[in-house]
Scaffold this motif. Structure first.
Motif, PDB file in Angstrom:
ATOM      1  N   ILE A  16      15.296  19.407 -18.345  1.00 15.50           N
ATOM      2  CA  ILE A  16      15.948  20.688 -18.077  1.00 15.50           C
ATOM      3  C   ILE A  16      16.562  21.201 -19.378  1.00 15.50           C
ATOM      4  CG2 ILE A  16      16.304  20.270 -15.618  1.00 15.50           C
ATOM      5  CD1 ILE A  16      19.109  19.321 -16.195  1.00 15.50           C
ATOM      6  N   GLU A  17      17.098  22.404 -19.348  1.00 12.15           N
ATOM      7  CA  GLU A  17      17.590  23.055 -20.567  1.00 12.15           C
ATOM      8  C   GLU A  17      18.574  22.211 -21.368  1.00 12.15           C
ATOM      9  OE1 GLU A  17      18.950  27.051 -20.042  1.00 12.15           O
ATOM     10  OE2 GLU A  17      17.217  27.555 -18.808  1.00 12.15           O
ATOM     11  N   SER A  18      19.409  21.445 -20.687  1.00 13.34           N
ATOM     12  CA  SER A  18      20.403  20.628 -21.387  1.00 13.34           C
ATOM     13  C   SER A  18      19.773  19.422 -22.083  1.00 13.34           C
ATOM     14  CB  SER A  18      21.453  20.138 -20.394  1.00 13.34           C
ATOM     15  OG  SER A  18      20.868  19.218 -19.485  1.00 13.34           O
ATOM     16  N   GLY A  19      18.485  19.171 -21.816  1.00 15.96           N
ATOM     17  CA  GLY A  19      17.815  18.011 -22.390  1.00 15.96           C
ATOM     18  C   GLY A  19      17.826  16.807 -21.464  1.00 15.96           C
ATOM     19  N   ALA A  20      18.593  16.908 -20.379  1.00 12.79           N
ATOM     20  CA  ALA A  20      18.633  15.820 -19.389  1.00 12.79           C
ATOM     21  C   ALA A  20      17.357  15.848 -18.550  1.00 12.79           C
ATOM     22  CB  ALA A  20      19.857  15.990 -18.492  1.00 12.79           C
ATOM     23  N   LEU A  21      17.179  14.807 -17.768  1.00 12.13           N
ATOM     24  CA  LEU A  21      16.025  14.724 -16.876  1.00 12.13           C
ATOM     25  C   LEU A  21      16.438  15.028 -15.447  1.00 12.13           C
ATOM     26  CD1 LEU A  21      14.076  11.516 -17.984  1.00 12.13           C
ATOM     27  CD2 LEU A  21      13.210  13.845 -17.951  1.00 12.13           C
ATOM     28  N   ALA A  22      15.704  15.903 -14.796  1.00 11.65           N
ATOM     29  CA  ALA A  22      15.874  16.143 -13.363  1.00 11.65           C
ATOM     30  C   ALA A  22      14.819  15.291 -12.669  1.00 11.65           C
ATOM     31  CB  ALA A  22      15.671  17.612 -13.044  1.00 11.65           C
ATOM     32  N   VAL A  23      15.241  14.485 -11.723  1.00 13.56           N
ATOM     33  CA  VAL A  23      14.321  13.584 -11.029  1.00 13.56           C
ATOM     34  C   VAL A  23      14.069  14.139  -9.633  1.00 13.56           C
ATOM     35  CG1 VAL A  23      13.928  11.210 -10.266  1.00 13.56           C
ATOM     36  CG2 VAL A  23      15.298  11.657 -12.326  1.00 13.56           C
ATOM     37  N   LYS A  24      12.801  14.219  -9.277  1.00 13.68           N
ATOM     38  CA  LYS A  24      12.410  14.751  -7.973  1.00 13.68           C
ATOM     39  C   LYS A  24      11.469  13.763  -7.287  1.00 13.68           C
ATOM     40  CE  LYS A  24      12.747  19.407  -9.766  1.00 13.68           C
ATOM     41  NZ  LYS A  24      13.496  20.285  -8.927  1.00 13.68           N
ATOM     42  N   ILE A  25      11.759  13.492  -6.017  1.00 12.60           N
ATOM     43  CA  ILE A  25      10.859  12.660  -5.234  1.00 12.60           C
ATOM     44  C   ILE A  25       9.879  13.585  -4.546  1.00 12.60           C
ATOM     45  CG2 ILE A  25      10.677  11.116  -3.242  1.00 12.60           C
ATOM     46  CD1 ILE A  25      13.388   9.952  -4.086  1.00 12.60           C
ATOM     47  N   SER A  26       8.603  13.379  -4.820  1.00 10.41           N
ATOM     48  CA  SER A  26       7.548  14.208  -4.249  1.00 10.41           C
ATOM     49  C   SER A  26       7.105  13.683  -2.896  1.00 10.41           C
ATOM     50  CB  SER A  26       6.340  14.271  -5.177  1.00 10.41           C
ATOM     51  OG  SER A  26       6.726  14.648  -6.462  1.00 10.41           O
ATOM     52  N   ASP A  27       6.985  12.335  -2.798  1.00 10.90           N
ATOM     53  CA  ASP A  27       6.388  11.762  -1.592  1.00 10.90           C
ATOM     54  C   ASP A  27       6.409  10.237  -1.703  1.00 10.90           C
ATOM     55  OD1 ASP A  27       5.078  11.706   0.863  1.00 10.90           O
ATOM     56  OD2 ASP A  27       3.146  12.344   0.068  1.00 10.90           O
ATOM     57  N   ALA A  28       6.034   9.621  -0.620  1.00  9.71           N
ATOM     58  CA  ALA A  28       5.670   8.197  -0.607  1.00  9.71           C
ATOM     59  C   ALA A  28       4.441   8.160   0.269  1.00  9.71           C
ATOM     60  CB  ALA A  28       6.794   7.340  -0.034  1.00  9.71           C
ATOM     61  N   HIS A  29       3.349   7.666  -0.257  1.00 13.05           N
ATOM     62  CA  HIS A  29       2.130   7.660   0.550  1.00 13.05           C
ATOM     63  C   HIS A  29       1.284   6.424   0.301  1.00 13.05           C
ATOM     64  CE1 HIS A  29       0.645   9.597  -3.148  1.00 13.05           C
ATOM     65  NE2 HIS A  29      -0.515   9.084  -2.831  1.00 13.05           N
ATOM     66  N   VAL A  30       0.377   6.203   1.209  1.00 11.19           N
ATOM     67  CA  VAL A  30      -0.512   5.050   1.116  1.00 11.19           C
ATOM     68  C   VAL A  30      -1.537   5.319   0.031  1.00 11.19           C
ATOM     69  CG1 VAL A  30      -2.215   3.657   2.351  1.00 11.19           C
ATOM     70  CG2 VAL A  30      -0.180   4.494   3.542  1.00 11.19           C
ATOM     71  N   MET A  31      -1.662   4.375  -0.868  1.00  8.54           N
ATOM     72  CA  MET A  31      -2.626   4.499  -1.965  1.00  8.54           C
ATOM     73  C   MET A  31      -3.896   3.761  -1.633  1.00  8.54           C
ATOM     74  SD  MET A  31      -1.330   6.381  -4.275  1.00  8.54           S
ATOM     75  CE  MET A  31      -1.939   6.142  -5.910  1.00  8.54           C
ATOM     76  N   ASP A  38       0.793  -1.233   0.000  1.00  7.15           N
ATOM     77  CA  ASP A  38       0.000   0.000   0.000  1.00  7.15           C
ATOM     78  C   ASP A  38       0.821   1.277   0.000  1.00  7.15           C
ATOM     79  OD1 ASP A  38      -2.416  -1.350  -0.105  1.00  7.15           O
ATOM     80  OD2 ASP A  38      -2.592  -1.465   2.068  1.00  7.15           O
ATOM     81  N   LEU A  39       2.142   1.206  -0.084  1.00  7.30           N
ATOM     82  CA  LEU A  39       2.968   2.406  -0.120  1.00  7.30           C
ATOM     83  C   LEU A  39       3.429   2.652  -1.553  1.00  7.30           C
ATOM     84  CD1 LEU A  39       4.056   4.508   1.889  1.00  7.30           C
ATOM     85  CD2 LEU A  39       6.154   3.184   2.004  1.00  7.30           C
ATOM     86  N   THR A  40       3.223   3.858  -2.025  1.00 10.91           N
ATOM     87  CA  THR A  40       3.581   4.221  -3.400  1.00 10.91           C
ATOM     88  C   THR A  40       4.582   5.358  -3.399  1.00 10.91           C
ATOM     89  OG1 THR A  40       1.421   3.511  -4.218  1.00 10.91           O
ATOM     90  CG2 THR A  40       2.666   5.006  -5.618  1.00 10.91           C
ATOM     91  N   LEU A  41       5.643   5.195  -4.151  1.00  7.01           N
ATOM     92  CA  LEU A  41       6.678   6.208  -4.329  1.00  7.01           C
ATOM     93  C   LEU A  41       6.229   7.137  -5.453  1.00  7.01           C
ATOM     94  CD1 LEU A  41       9.598   7.172  -3.698  1.00  7.01           C
ATOM     95  CD2 LEU A  41      10.366   5.514  -5.411  1.00  7.01           C
ATOM     96  N   ASN A  42       6.222   8.446  -5.193  1.00  2.00           N
ATOM     97  CA  ASN A  42       5.782   9.441  -6.172  1.00  2.00           C
ATOM     98  C   ASN A  42       6.970  10.284  -6.616  1.00  2.00           C
ATOM     99  OD1 ASN A  42       3.429   9.822  -3.705  1.00  2.00           O
ATOM    100  ND2 ASN A  42       2.885   8.811  -5.601  1.00  2.00           N
ATOM    101  N   MET A  43       7.163  10.394  -7.929  1.00  5.08           N
ATOM    102  CA  MET A  43       8.305  11.118  -8.482  1.00  5.08           C
ATOM    103  C   MET A  43       7.892  11.956  -9.674  1.00  5.08           C
ATOM    104  SD  MET A  43      10.741   7.810  -8.414  1.00  5.08           S
ATOM    105  CE  MET A  43       9.296   6.842  -8.772  1.00  5.08           C
TER     106      MET A  43
END
Length: 127
Positions: free
Chosen positions: A112-127, A102-107
């Motif tokens: 970004i400008e260089s074309g790379a991906l910036a990865v951000k963790i928003s939360d982990a919460h019960v779904m 029941d735990l879900t990782l949210n990202m």
């Protein structure tokens, strides 16, 4: 970009993050992602507290297959591509012993400008 392409881009990063969680190497997560609306210490407390409250010994590694098998098509990793092309949101359902816990990782994965991906963790919460 479509959903499948987003999942292909997310998979290697999500794998590393989930394995860090599984091995309780929380500080190593910052090698792969930034914490956005939650701090590393709060994230660590959240995961450890969830395990303790639910009497779970651990979170599975990424490679452990999920045994959830509903009538409809299920994906442990799911992505929603933003219509403005800036990136996508990803959810990963965490498991213990191959069963959903029941735990879900949210990202978020943002270009970004260089074309790379910036990865951000928003939360982990019960779904």
């Amino acid at each position: 970009m479509n959903k499948q392409e987003a999942e292909q881009l997310a998979t290697p990063v999500v794998k590393e993050i989930v394995n860090c969680i599984s091995e309780r190497r929380y500080s190593d997560i910052e090698k792969y992602a930034e914490f956005e609306s939650i701090s590393l210490s709060d994230f660590t407390e959240l995961i450890e507290g969830f395990l303790e409250i639910n009497e779970l010994p651990y979170i599975d590694r990424f490679e452990v297959p999920c045994t959830f098998n509903p009538q409809y098509e299920y994906h442990q990793l799911s992505c929603i591509v933003y219509s403005d092309g800036r990136g996508f949101h990803a959810d990963y359902d965490l498991t213990t012993d191959g069963e959903l816990n029941d735990l879900t990782l949210n990202m978020e994965f943002l270009f970004i400008e260089s074309g790379a991906l910036a990865v951000k963790i928003s939360d982990a919460h019960v779904m």
